[in-house]
Structures are given as structure tokens and as C-alpha cells.
Design a protein around this motif. Structure first.
Motif, PDB file in Angstrom:
ATOM      1  N   PRO A 157      -1.249  -5.347   9.449  1.00 46.62           N
ATOM      2  CA  PRO A 157      -1.231  -6.564   8.626  1.00 46.62           C
ATOM      3  C   PRO A 157      -1.927  -7.718   9.329  1.00 46.62           C
ATOM      4  N   PRO A 198       4.724 -10.917   2.501  1.00 45.81           N
ATOM      5  CA  PRO A 198       3.542 -10.553   1.698  1.00 45.81           C
ATOM      6  C   PRO A 198       2.470  -9.836   2.517  1.00 45.81           C
ATOM      7  N   ALA A 199       2.244 -10.280   3.760  1.00 41.72           N
ATOM      8  CA  ALA A 199       1.228  -9.634   4.595  1.00 41.72           C
ATOM      9  C   ALA A 199       1.628  -8.208   4.929  1.00 41.72           C
ATOM     10  N   ILE A 201       3.621  -6.213   3.119  1.00 43.32           N
ATOM     11  CA  ILE A 201       3.526  -5.407   1.895  1.00 43.32           C
ATOM     12  C   ILE A 201       2.074  -5.052   1.589  1.00 43.32           C
ATOM     13  N   GLU A 202       1.182  -6.038   1.704  1.00 40.41           N
ATOM     14  CA  GLU A 202      -0.228  -5.803   1.401  1.00 40.41           C
ATOM     15  C   GLU A 202      -0.828  -4.757   2.333  1.00 40.41           C
ATOM     16  N   ALA A 203      -0.421  -4.767   3.604  1.00 33.69           N
ATOM     17  CA  ALA A 203      -0.950  -3.787   4.557  1.00 33.69           C
ATOM     18  C   ALA A 203      -0.403  -2.392   4.281  1.00 33.69           C
ATOM     19  N   LYS A 205       0.674  -1.077   1.612  1.00 35.01           N
ATOM     20  CA  LYS A 205       0.139  -0.493   0.385  1.00 35.01           C
ATOM     21  C   LYS A 205      -1.134   0.305   0.643  1.00 35.01           C
ATOM     22  N   GLN A 206      -1.828  -0.001   1.753  1.00 32.95           N
ATOM     23  CA  GLN A 206      -3.078   0.679   2.071  1.00 32.95           C
ATOM     24  C   GLN A 206      -2.890   1.865   3.013  1.00 32.95           C
TER      25      GLN A 206
END
Length: 481
Positions: A157, A198-199, A201-203, A205-206
Motif C-alpha cells: 500500500p 482505504p490505502a 483496502i486498495e492494495a 484488492k490487487q
């Protein structure tokens, strides 16, 4: 009264039944997962006396062996009059072996047995409650420690700038569902700071996983993931601030979650030379999960060989993470003739490459070393264009540091504070890009003009210079005259 005492003594004897001695703690598996593997269930039989109306649930902690048989039972809770019947029944249960990467393992799980007093025409009878209902198609629950080895791609992240400035750090816990293809299908926040979540979760997800197979069939998996955000605090640079009025100075800071693997430091000898001095080689095993996911590639390792010729440290520099553990485990067993310099054996660092490739039938894989010669460098896997390095590493490469000038009008206005810059350092060690992250606008220009003149030694990765990025903090502090 005597009967109650006898029952009590019986409970003392059976509260912890050890069928076999174990040397290693078993992995913990959710009850719902093991329920799907149950192939033989024996209902408990409770001999009720006239007027006896006891009912309720008995909770047991069970150790299930590699063959699927119950090895150990411990009472967790339940009515004392119901426990013996529950234990006697569960000891006869049989499961399909729980497999990790195709290998049966011992596991620990919870078992619940419910007793219901149902009045029937022929008299009183005790009946074990039916298994709890499950929603069809529910993901298989796997503990994180058992699923980490399936990670193929782990995207770190980005540390939120505002969180870094506020010095917020901590752990974000997430619950993720991975589909049959190994993709992260759903992410739910369990706990963590709102500015970091949020950071994370965004990481996540990938992220990409190798498909998890149960009895030869890929299944959806639910597991928990923890993402740690940590601020790396480094000591300020050595030496005075350069006799600048106002006490301005510059230092590197970082707020990172993960960094690219750092090569080992020390006297470096080519792979070809050390290969000729090798006296013992252990071949790595191709991981079964990698074969199933058709993962192949070259694992590049940095290896430290001590003055006795023994491998004492191995780190992965490149290559698929799924293949690295077996490569490292094998190389740690290699032996070399001591490398001699000026008549004395010394510790050296070398590179080892191992090519993992799948055979035509895709059912097995081979691991070989690429050809190498003494007068040529081994072919390496492609390096990234740029990596992020910690402040300590960058600060150690700093060769020329120009102190910023405190703007007179700003000093007269009693303005002080810290300017935070994001910097990109090119392959020659020059500051090629500067971006303002935060700081007073009246101080930012002076900080950037000074940092643009800084010079670094090139950062080498596998012997090649590479661009790096880091964060620079320039502090302007008023001093009493």
C-alpha cells in the motif's frame, strides 16, 4: 449423592483424553471447514433415568490426525452429565484428511454436540442435534498463516501523506474472499485507523493468490489479512547545519510499508567463480502449488558464504515469491571451498540463480542453474525501473549536501517549520525530480533549491544502477541571536 460423586470423578478422568502424543502444535481450522470433510458421524447415546430432562450443548476441542481420525479431545464446556456421551461418540467420528498443498496435515478444530430431550411415544430418548445449517456455496475459511504461502503477487500500500505527516501508524485488519481463480473478490474492514484503511483496502484488492484446492477442486476461500503501516524514524545527519542563520538543515525521512529486497553487503565474487568452488549442492523442490498454478521463472538470490565455506545468509533479490522458499532452503545447505584473499579465508557475497520450468505435461517441474562463465556475468531477470528505499539507505549514499539558505524576509517574519519533499534520484545520483508534499510556501522554494544540488552515490541493484525515490524533510528553525 454417591452417584453424583462417581460422575464427577469420571468427568475428571475424561475431561482431557490424549490418544497419541504429538510433537508439533496442529494448525487451527474453523469448525465449518471441518464439517464439510466429515465422512462418518456417530450420534451420542445418553442413558436417561426417569425424570431426567437435561439438555444442552457440549463443546469439545479436537485434534484430527493426518488420516482423519480423532487423536485428542478436550472438554471446553457443557453439562457434566452430557460430556461423557459426547466424547464417546465423537471419538468414533471420521474425516477426510485436511490437505495443505496436497499434503495431509494434523489440525485442531472445535466440535459442538447438542442434546435435545424429545418426548416420544415409546419413552424418553436423547438425540444429537443435526449439524448447523450452512449457506450453500459459502467460502472455505482458512487461517491466514496457512494461506500466506499461496500469495503470488503482493502489492504494497501507499502510505497516505496526511497520515504520515500526522505520524499515524498501526495495523489494518481486513477480511478477504479469494475466488477460485485466486483473485481477491471482496474486502471488508475489520479494524484499523480510518486514515490508513482505504490505502490498505486498495492494495489488497490487487493481490493475487494461487487457487486453493480441496480434494482436487478449486474453491473460494475466506481469510483475514493484516497490513502494517510503520514510520521509520532515522537519526538526523551527522555534523553541524553549515552555520546557516536560523539553523536550517536537511534530513531524510520515510514512511513505508514495504521495500524492495536489499542486496547483501560485503566482498562480492561472481557466481561463475563460486560455482567452481562449490563442494556440496542440494537441489530445491518444485513447490506443488506452483506446479498447479503453472508458475515458473528465475529466482535470484544473494548468498553470503562465510570464511569456512558455509552459507550463513540468503535473501531473495528477484523472482516469483512462491518459488523462493524452496530455493532458499536448498541453497542454505550448499557448501563451498573457503574463498582466500591475501592468504586468509574471508567471507564473500555471491549471486545464485535457479530456473524453475514446467515440463511439457505440466504435471511436474525442473529446477536448473543457467550456464555461467568466469568472463561473463550471468543473465539476470529484468530489474524494475525504480524502487523505493528507506531513509537510512539513501542517507548513507549522500555524498554532497548543500544546506538551504534561510530567506531573510521569512526569518524576519519569524516563520519556521518543516518542508517535506518527495524526491526521485536518478541512476547517476542526481536529484531529478522534486515534489512538494507539505510545508510553508515561503520556505518551500529555498528547500527545493538546496536539495536539487544534493548528490548521491548511485544505488546498485544486482550490480546495476537504478532510480530510487524517497522523502526528504528540510527543517527551518529560528535560533536566538
Amino acid at each position: 449423592m454417591i452417584r453424583h460423586f462417581a460422575v464427577f470423578m469420571l468427568l475428571v478422568c475424561v475431561a482431557s483424553i490424549s490418544i497419541t502424543q504429538v510433537a508439533r502444535p496442529p494448525a487451527e481450522v474453523p469448525e465449518e471447514t471441518m464439517r464439510k470433510l466429515l465422512i462418518r458421524r456417530v450420534d451420542p447415546v445418553l442413558q436417561r433415568e426417569p425424570g431426567m430432562q437435561i439438555q444442552g450443548m457440549v463443546v469439545l476441542k479436537a485434534v484430527i490426525g493426518k488420516t482423519g481420525d480423532i487423536e485428542n479431545l478436550q472438554m471446553v464446556g457443557g453439562h457434566p452429565m452430557l460430556v461423557p456421551a459426547a466424547i464417546d461418540a465423537v471419538k468414533q467420528w471420521k474425516y477426510q484428511p485436511y490437505e495443505v498443498n496436497g499434503i495431509p496435515v494434523r489440525v485442531e478444530s472445535t466440535i459442538r454436540v447438542e442434546f435435545v430431550d424429545r418426548r416420544r411415544t415409546e419413552g424418553d430418548a436423547s438425540v444429537a442435534a443435526p449439524e448447523p445449517s450452512e449457506s450453500p456455496g459459502a467460502p472455505l475459511q482458512i487461517v491466514n498463516q496457512m494461506f500466506e504461502g499461496h500469495i503470488l503477487r503482493k502489492v504494497p500500500p501507499v502510505y497516505p501523506p496526511l497520515a504520515r505527516q500526522a505520524r499515524i501508524q498501526g495495523t489494518v485488519a481486513l477480511r478477504v474472499i479469494i475466488n477460485k481463480l485466486g483473485d481477491v473478490h471482496d474486502v471488508q474492514l475489520l479494524s484499523g485507523h480510518p486514515m490508513l484503511a482505504p490505502a490498505a483496502i486498495e492494495a489488497v484488492k490487487q493481490w493475487k493468490y494461487a487457487p486453493y484446492e480441496l480434494n482436487g477442486e478449486a474453491v473460494e476461500v475466506e481469510t483475514d489479512v493484516q497490513v502494517n503501516f510503520r514510520l521509520a524514524d532515522d537519526p538526523p545527519p551527522q555534523g553541524p547545519p553549515g552555520n546557516i542563520v536560523g539553523g536550517a538543515n536537511g534530513e531524510l525521512i520515510s514512511g513505508v510499508v514495504a521495500s524492495f529486497p536489499k542486496p547483501l553487503e560485503g566482498e562480492r565474487v561472481s557466481e561463475a567463480v563460486m560455482r567452481l568452488r562449490r563442494t556440496q549442492k542440494v537441489d530445491p523442490i518444485y513447490p506443488g502449488v506452483a506446479v498447479q498454478a503453472q508458475i515458473q521463472g528465475t529466482v535470484v538470490l544473494d548468498v553470503r558464504v562465510n570464511s569456512l565455506g558455509v552459507v550463513e545468509e540468503v535473501v531473495r533479490i528477484g523472482g516469483p515469491p512462491t518459488l523462493a522458499p524452496t530455493a532458499i532452503a536448498a541453497v542454505k545447505q550448499w557448501k563451498y571451498m573457503p574463498f582466500v584473499r591475501d592468504g586468509e579465508p574471508i567471507s564473500v557475497v555471491t549471486t545464485v540463480q535457479l530456473n524453475f520450468s514446467l515440463e511439457a505435461n505440466q504435471s511436474s517441474g525442473v529446477v536448473v542453474e543457467p550456464r555461467a562463465s568466469e568472463d561473463s556475468s550471468p543473465q539476470r531477470i529484468p530489474l524494475p525501473r525504480r524502487i523505493r528505499v528507506s531513509s537510512g539507505v539513501s542517507q548513507g549514499l549522500l555524498e554532497k549536501k548543500t544546506a538551504p539558505e534561510y530567506p531573510p524576509d521569512v526569518r524576519d517574519a519569524q516563520i519556521q517549520g518543516t518542508v517535506v519533499l518527495h524526491a526521485v534520484i536518478d541512476k547517476e545520483g542526481n536529484v531529478s525530480t522534486l515534489e512538494l508534499i507539505s510545508g510553508h510556501p515561503a520556505l518551500a522554494q529555498a528547500a527545493m533549491e538546496a536539495v536539487r544540488q544534493w548528490r548521491y552515490r548511485p544505488y546498485l541493484l544486482n550490480g546495476k544502477a537504478i532510480e530510487v525515490d524517497t522523502t526528504i524533510q528540510v527543517s527551518f528553525t529560528l535560533t536566538a541571536e
